[in-house]
Design an enzyme around this catalytic site. Structure first.
Site, mmCIF file in Angstrom:
data_model
loop_
_atom_site.group_PDB
_atom_site.id
_atom_site.type_symbol
_atom_site.label_atom_id
_atom_site.label_comp_id
_atom_site.label_asym_id
_atom_site.label_seq_id
_atom_site.Cartn_x
_atom_site.Cartn_y
_atom_site.Cartn_z
ATOM 1 N N CYS A 88 0.990 -1.154 -0.179
ATOM 2 C CA CYS A 88 0.071 -0.141 0.037
ATOM 3 C C CYS A 88 0.886 1.243 0.065
ATOM 4 O O CYS A 88 1.844 1.295 0.571
ATOM 5 C CB CYS A 88 -0.954 0.077 1.104
ATOM 6 S SG CYS A 88 -2.305 -1.260 1.238
ATOM 7 N N ARG A 127 6.123 -0.473 -4.338
ATOM 8 C CA ARG A 127 5.760 -1.110 -3.055
ATOM 9 C C ARG A 127 4.738 -2.316 -3.275
ATOM 10 O O ARG A 127 4.512 -2.940 -2.095
ATOM 11 C CB ARG A 127 4.946 -0.174 -2.053
ATOM 12 C CG ARG A 127 5.850 1.158 -1.649
ATOM 13 C CD ARG A 127 5.042 2.229 -1.011
ATOM 14 N NE ARG A 127 4.760 1.736 0.288
ATOM 15 C CZ ARG A 127 5.400 1.547 1.593
ATOM 16 N NH1 ARG A 127 6.600 2.257 1.347
ATOM 17 N NH2 ARG A 127 4.886 1.432 2.687
ATOM 18 N N TRP A 169 -2.534 -2.974 -1.613
ATOM 19 C CA TRP A 169 -1.995 -4.468 -1.568
ATOM 20 C C TRP A 169 -3.114 -5.273 -0.982
ATOM 21 O O TRP A 169 -3.139 -5.040 0.352
ATOM 22 C CB TRP A 169 -0.640 -4.378 -1.148
ATOM 23 C CG TRP A 169 0.008 -5.606 -1.588
ATOM 24 C CD1 TRP A 169 0.742 -6.374 -2.408
ATOM 25 C CD2 TRP A 169 0.160 -6.915 -0.491
ATOM 26 N NE1 TRP A 169 1.324 -7.431 -2.322
ATOM 27 C CE2 TRP A 169 0.749 -8.019 -1.287
ATOM 28 C CE3 TRP A 169 -0.465 -7.152 0.919
ATOM 29 C CZ2 TRP A 169 1.123 -9.179 -0.427
ATOM 30 C CZ3 TRP A 169 -0.207 -8.321 1.537
ATOM 31 C CH2 TRP A 169 0.687 -9.415 0.695
ATOM 32 N N ASN A 210 -3.010 2.956 4.998
ATOM 33 C CA ASN A 210 -1.844 1.981 4.753
ATOM 34 C C ASN A 210 -2.001 1.358 6.159
ATOM 35 O O ASN A 210 -1.682 1.928 7.174
ATOM 36 C CB ASN A 210 -0.630 2.493 4.381
ATOM 37 C CG ASN A 210 0.471 1.666 4.296
ATOM 38 O OD1 ASN A 210 0.275 0.185 4.384
ATOM 39 N ND2 ASN A 210 1.608 2.120 4.106
ATOM 40 N N GLY A 211 -2.078 -0.172 6.209
ATOM 41 C CA GLY A 211 -1.865 -0.875 7.589
ATOM 42 C C GLY A 211 -2.796 -1.974 7.805
ATOM 43 O O GLY A 211 -3.449 -2.094 6.705
ATOM 44 N N GLU A 256 20.379 -16.814 -1.635
ATOM 45 C CA GLU A 256 19.795 -15.686 -2.172
ATOM 46 C C GLU A 256 19.552 -15.776 -3.798
ATOM 47 O O GLU A 256 18.813 -15.342 -4.108
ATOM 48 C CB GLU A 256 20.860 -14.547 -1.986
ATOM 49 C CG GLU A 256 20.679 -13.031 -2.497
ATOM 50 C CD GLU A 256 19.189 -12.757 -2.121
ATOM 51 O OE1 GLU A 256 18.837 -12.971 -1.144
ATOM 52 O OE2 GLU A 256 18.740 -11.497 -2.737
ATOM 53 N N LYS A 270 16.084 -15.119 -5.533
ATOM 54 C CA LYS A 270 16.157 -14.107 -6.681
ATOM 55 C C LYS A 270 15.406 -14.684 -7.917
ATOM 56 O O LYS A 270 14.496 -14.130 -8.577
ATOM 57 C CB LYS A 270 17.524 -13.674 -7.078
ATOM 58 C CG LYS A 270 18.129 -12.618 -6.322
ATOM 59 C CD LYS A 270 17.588 -11.278 -6.251
ATOM 60 C CE LYS A 270 16.471 -11.141 -5.404
ATOM 61 N NZ LYS A 270 16.929 -10.645 -4.116
ATOM 62 N N GLU A 279 11.223 -15.568 -7.174
ATOM 63 C CA GLU A 279 10.483 -14.559 -7.009
ATOM 64 C C GLU A 279 10.432 -13.694 -8.322
ATOM 65 O O GLU A 279 9.295 -13.021 -8.647
ATOM 66 C CB GLU A 279 10.946 -13.583 -5.954
ATOM 67 C CG GLU A 279 12.407 -12.611 -5.889
ATOM 68 C CD GLU A 279 12.641 -11.722 -4.847
ATOM 69 O OE1 GLU A 279 11.747 -11.247 -4.286
ATOM 70 O OE2 GLU A 279 13.710 -11.485 -4.741
ATOM 71 N N HIS A 304 20.219 -36.539 1.131
ATOM 72 C CA HIS A 304 19.390 -37.063 2.330
ATOM 73 C C HIS A 304 18.066 -36.870 1.785
ATOM 74 O O HIS A 304 17.369 -36.865 2.689
ATOM 75 C CB HIS A 304 19.732 -36.383 3.358
ATOM 76 C CG HIS A 304 21.303 -36.677 3.889
ATOM 77 N ND1 HIS A 304 21.838 -37.826 4.588
ATOM 78 C CD2 HIS A 304 22.552 -35.550 3.731
ATOM 79 C CE1 HIS A 304 22.811 -37.783 4.685
ATOM 80 N NE2 HIS A 304 23.338 -36.612 4.166
ATOM 81 N N LYS A 338 7.112 -4.445 -1.698
ATOM 82 C CA LYS A 338 8.600 -4.053 -1.569
ATOM 83 C C LYS A 338 8.586 -3.999 -0.253
ATOM 84 O O LYS A 338 9.750 -4.461 0.517
ATOM 85 C CB LYS A 338 8.908 -2.971 -2.210
ATOM 86 C CG LYS A 338 10.284 -2.168 -2.005
ATOM 87 C CD LYS A 338 11.357 -3.011 -2.628
ATOM 88 C CE LYS A 338 12.684 -2.729 -2.393
ATOM 89 N NZ LYS A 338 13.688 -3.569 -2.848
#
Ligand code: F6R
Length: 610
Positions: A2, A27, A76, A102-103, A483, A487, A490, A506, A605
């Site tokens: 948001c 965001r 969002w 937002n929240g 990482e 990457k 996503e 294993h 984000k």
């Protein structure tokens, strides 16, 4: 997650709101909306599902919605699907209260029930509509919008950055904040509000950060701040030093590629931030005596920030001989870790607003541990609440997938490892000097890797249709693989899994079949042959191999289908170089698959909800 913007002044608000929302697109969002007030006319609310382009089209790029005061929002979805009805702004039935939020309002259910009993009905599934109607409810009981807002703040649990238009006070925008970012700015005869700096950077470089449980009113002539008791408070503006250009693509097709290329500079800036006259400047309270007394260092973060922690664990344990535990913030905050004053909890966060990381920080403080934040966004919640802060100098990171923030977080962790090692007399002064000199060589070596990027583009195009891939390594190479795996998944939507090379047999090796791509990271001399053997094991079961290793390790040529070489550095720092080909490969695969690289689906984000 948001984004909110607001403007009041002499210019037309809509184009400013749309431009601001565009600069907050990173965001993450799935719908957008705005409300604009024109003198003597009813406030117009326009909303659209999907990309901001849809809202721009509906409003003729803002030209069809006239007025010099307005608020805008990108949503969002949390409560309720992405839809026009659930998009913000929300309003009371008579439009006396219109707001963007937002929240998350955690106690929205009992509040909704209470309001329903009082005769309110709801058109959306959102907690934010409850917030708006609660404000309306209080407004009907209180004398002024400010009183209603203050009462609202006492009643709701959760987080909010709220911008409200009250028809009773048409020349003002009201804002309130708790645990969701909100900053305000002034231009000539105009005021701005936004969730993040890039939104208002073209108009002002001087911003006020709202603290928790503060309110403010914005008008053409100025901004007035209040505490929750409605008493006026004074705030000092903060000068923003980066330029609006840093938040532009500057000729790159995507922000992610631009940010990958900014890594050498960001690393250099971060080194210069913390090293003065050849000495690492630690925060004051991290004295030699304190470092010597440390029993355990906890490193906490989410996603890539957690991966930095995994890397830091190897480096700090090796150079400083302190026990390090790395934990995911979302887990750490709901455990009962045995923390005391001899523990140091390091929270790593680019945005400084990640809800779980903030929760972990608060838990650590309550338990009496000292806290140190490694943060990129100056003035963010984590930066403000931690006992100490070390800033990364990555500049604004717009692409959802982090690259340059990750690289600068690594740098700060290396510096801590070296400084701790020296304070605990585990490394000599000369080692310390050598390691620092090596760190200053990294930007040059990063440039060399970037010059070779076309080779990776060719390789990525070959594997763009893969269904799954594994990234493997041992020790620090495993930290790097984590990482690389994230990457890839996503931004390419290919299922990519990072695995400790020695652990494959294993269980997971059963997934290897003809054509499965396995990426091996091999930068640690001591572990090189072991990882090579693990790569041979998967090759003999049909895997195709991509090796990332250092110049000179030519033994991988006969085994791997494709090898990418990185320059040599001290092995403690090799992740900083090895991660770049992994970032680039993920980027090129994403582009080849037609994914929206900078804004991959479902992601945000700044993750301000748990
Ligand atoms: C991945 C990524 C995320 C973030 C995570 C933490 O590319 O960007 O995994 O690292 O959401 O965010 P910050 O660092 O803002 O706390």
């Amino acid at each position: 997650m948001c984004g909110i913007v607001g403007y009041i002044g002499k210019k037309q608000a809509s184009p400013i709101l749309l431009g601001g929302l565009e600069r907050l697109e990173y965001r993450g969002y799935d719908s957008a909306g705005l409300a604009v007030k024109k003198d003597g006319a009813e406030t117009v609310i326009v909303k659209a599902k999907g990309r901001l382009r849809a809202l721009a089209e509906k409003t003729d790029d803002g030209a069809s919605v006239k007025g010099c005061c307005g608020i805008g929002h990108t949503r969002w979805a949390t409560h309720g699907e992405p839809s026009e009805t659930n998009a913000h702004p929300h309003c009371s039935d008579d439009k006396r209260v219109i707001a963007v939020h937002n929240g998350i309002i955690e106690n929205y259910k009992p509040l909704k029930e209470k309001l329903e009993k009082a005769g309110y009905s709801f058109y959306s599934q959102t907690d934010s509509e409850v917030a708006v109607k609660l404000l309306d409810y209080y407004l009907k009981k209180e004398e002024s919008p400010l009183c209603a807002l203050a009462r609202f703040m006492l009643r709701v649990r959760g987080s909010y950055a709220l911008a409200v238009l009250f028809s009773d006070e048409p020349d003002k925008i009201f804002v309130a904040r708790k645990d969701s970012p909100l900053l305000l700015g002034r231009g000539e005869n105009e005021s701005y509000l936004a969730s993040d700096i890039p939104a208002i950077l073209p108009y002002t470089h001087s911003v006020y950060y709202m603290e928790n449980l503060e309110m403010a009113t914005l008008s053409k002539s100025g901004i007035t701040f209040y505490n929750i008791d409605k008493e006026e408070i004074h705030k000092t503006p903060v000068k923003i030093t980066f330029s609006a250009q840093l938040a532009e693509k500057n000729g790159f097709e995507h922000f992610m590629m631009k940010e990958i290329h900014e890594q050498p500079q960001a690393v250099e800036d971060t080194l210069n931030e913390s090293i003065k006259n050849g000495v690492i400047c630690l925060p004051e309270s991290l004295s030699t005596a304190r470092i010597q007394a440390l029993k355990t260092v906890y490193i906490v973060g989410c996603g890539s920030a957690y991966h930095v922690g995994v890397c830091a664990q190897y480096v700090i344990e090796d150079l400083a001989k302190i026990s390090v535990r790395v934990e995911l913030a979302s887990e750490f905050r709901y455990r009962a870790p045995s923390l005391d004053t001899n523990a140091l909890v390091i929270v790593i966060s680019q945005s400084g607003e990640t809800a779980d990381s903030l929760g972990a920080l608060r838990l650590a403080k309550q338990a009496g541990a000292k806290t140190l934040a490694i943060v990129n966004v100056v003035g963010s919640s984590i930066a403000r609440e931690a006992d100490e802060v070390m800033y990364t100098r990555a500049g604004p990171e717009i692409a959802v997938a982090t690259t340059k923030a990750y690289s600068t977080q690594l740098i700060v962790c290396y510096l801590l490892a070296i400084a701790f090692g020296k304070a605990r007399e585990q490394i000599e002064k000369t080692d310390c000097e050598r390691l620092l000199a090596e760190l200053f060589e990294l930007p040059k070596k990063m440039h060399r890797i970037l010059e070779d990027k076309e080779r990776l583009q060719w390789f990525a195009s070959k594997y763009a249709n893969a269904n799954a891939l594994f990234v493997i390594g041992r020790g620090l190479d495993y930290a790097c693989a984590l990482e690389g795996g994230l990457k890839t998944k996503e931004i390419s939507y290919i299922h990519a899994e990072a695995y400790p090379a020695g652990e494959l047999k294993h269980g997971t090796i059963s997934l290897i079949e003809d054509g499965t791509l396995v990426v091996g990271v091999l930068t640690q001399e001591r572990l090189f042959e072991k990882t090579v053997s693990n790569m041979a094991e998967v090759k003999s079961r049909g895997a195709e191999l991509f090796a990332v290793t250092t110049y000179g390790n030519y033994e991988t040529e006969s085994l791997a289908d494709f090898t990418f070489y990185i320059p040599r550095t001290d092995e403690h720092f090799a992740v900083s170089l090895a991660v770049i080909p992994l970032q680039l490969t993920a980027y090129y695969i994403s582009v080849a698959r037609g994914v929206d690289v900078d804004k991959p689906r479902n992601l945000a984000k700044s993750v301000t909800v748990e």
